[in-house]
Design an enzyme around this catalytic site. Structure first.
Site, PDB file in Angstrom:
ATOM      1  N   HIS A  96     -91.859   6.829  60.718  1.00 16.96           N
ATOM      2  CA  HIS A  96     -91.370   7.536  62.163  1.00 16.96           C
ATOM      3  C   HIS A  96     -92.585   7.297  63.156  1.00 16.96           C
ATOM      4  CE1 HIS A  96     -90.076   9.876  65.063  1.00 16.96           C
ATOM      5  NE2 HIS A  96     -88.556   9.899  64.697  1.00 16.96           N
ATOM      6  N   GLU A 165     -86.135   2.411  66.573  1.00 15.78           N
ATOM      7  CA  GLU A 165     -86.254   3.306  67.603  1.00 15.78           C
ATOM      8  C   GLU A 165     -87.169   2.970  68.599  1.00 15.78           C
ATOM      9  OE1 GLU A 165     -85.031   7.178  65.700  1.00 15.78           O
ATOM     10  OE2 GLU A 165     -87.022   7.267  65.034  1.00 15.78           O
TER      11      GLU A 165
HETATM   12  P1  PGA Z   1     -83.949  11.809  69.289  1.00 17.45           P
HETATM   13  O1  PGA Z   1     -84.805  11.409  68.204  1.00 17.45           O
HETATM   14  O2  PGA Z   1     -82.362  11.343  68.822  1.00 17.45           O
HETATM   15  O3  PGA Z   1     -84.098  13.387  69.633  1.00 17.45           O
HETATM   16  O4  PGA Z   1     -84.424  10.696  70.549  1.00 17.45           O
HETATM   17  C1  PGA Z   1     -84.709  10.391  67.353  1.00 17.45           C
HETATM   18  C2  PGA Z   1     -85.600  10.055  66.239  1.00 17.45           C
HETATM   19  O5  PGA Z   1     -86.845  10.666  66.470  1.00 17.45           O
HETATM   20  O6  PGA Z   1     -85.327   9.871  65.043  1.00 17.45           O
END
Ligand code: PGA
Length: 247
Positions: A96, A165
């Site tokens: 992450h 992401e």
């Molecule tokens: P968010 O976070 O949906 O609050 O943008 C996603 C994540 O960090 O997995």
């Protein structure tokens, strides 16, 4: 199969199990339930209670990270894949951006992937470009490197999920355009197909997903599910995301 993964980050105490109970009662009655899987990644402190409570249910519990050593070591505060598995988790996030920014390197990530898989945890490997990489048109090259430096064909494709992401989108309310996102997801799958004998593991999108913009994302059939941060802390929002996806 679609995935709706709720990443709680630093949120939750034992009584927050109420949120899971609500999601579970929705899921158990949902006519679409066979089409998707719900996974929640609470903080380490809640994995055992949540896993025990949902053992016989369809909600699966995962961890948000794991240490890059397999079992026990003298690293203070570290928690290994073996330990995570021992309290009932089935999945773990790896890579992450919060953890990459705290110093996770590709070689650390590779160890995490290896030891997690060895301990029968399925992995959700997170990748994503930052704002300046995007601005400089480096998105695809960055993503390709993040994948190729860590994932190898010897890893079992069936135990791997990828979460794309974009860092600039996490927690900001900003999301990629439909065209941009379609192109990126297709590219990620192409890179993965090259590694895993022509078949890509599922690729999810994460970054400011909510109950409203899910209607946009569902247009992109190549997206196999979502990694949801902020909106996963509310059972209503999380359930509405699923409802609106199948509406
Ligand atoms: P968010 O976070 O949906 O609050 O943008 C996603 C994540 O960090 O997995």
């Amino acid at each position: 199969m679609r995935y709706f993964i709720g990443n709680w980050k630093m949120f939750g105490v034992p009584k927050s199990i109420n949120i899971l109970n609500k999601i579970n009662s929705f899921h158990s009655k949902d006519k679409n339930r066979k089409k998707y899987r719900v996974i929640i990644t609470p903080p380490y402190t809640l994995i055992e209670t949540f896993s025990n409570n949902f053992k016989k249910k369809k909600i699966l519990i995962g961890s948000q990270n794991c240490y890059q050593k397999e079992q026990f070591s003298s690293d203070t505060a570290a928690i290994s894949p073996f330990m995570i598995k021992s309290v009932g988790a089935k999945y773990t996030l790896i890579g992450h951006s919060d953890n990459r920014s705290e110093g996770d390197t590709n070689s650390m990530l590779k160890n995490k992937v290896q030891f997690a898989l060895k301990n029968n945890l399925k992995i959700v490997f997170c990748i994503g470009e930052n704002k300046s990489e995007k601005k400089n048109n480096r998105t695809l090259i960055v993503l390709k490197n993040q994948i190729r430096k860590v994932l190898e064909k010897k890893f079992n494709r069936n135990d791997i999920i990828i979460a794309y992401e974009p860092i600039w989108s996490i927690g900001t309310g900003k999301i990629p355009t439909l065209t941009e996102l379609t192109k990126t997801i297709i590219y990620i799958k192409k890179v993965l197909k090259n590694i895993f004998k022509k078949k890509s593991p599922p690729v999810l999108y994460g970054g400011s997903v909510d109950e409203t913009n899910i209607k946009i994302f569902k247009e992109i059939k190549e997206i196999d599910g979502f990694l949801i941060g902020g909106a996963s802390k509310s059972s209503k929002k999380f359930i509405d995301i699923i409802k609106n996806y199948y509406r």
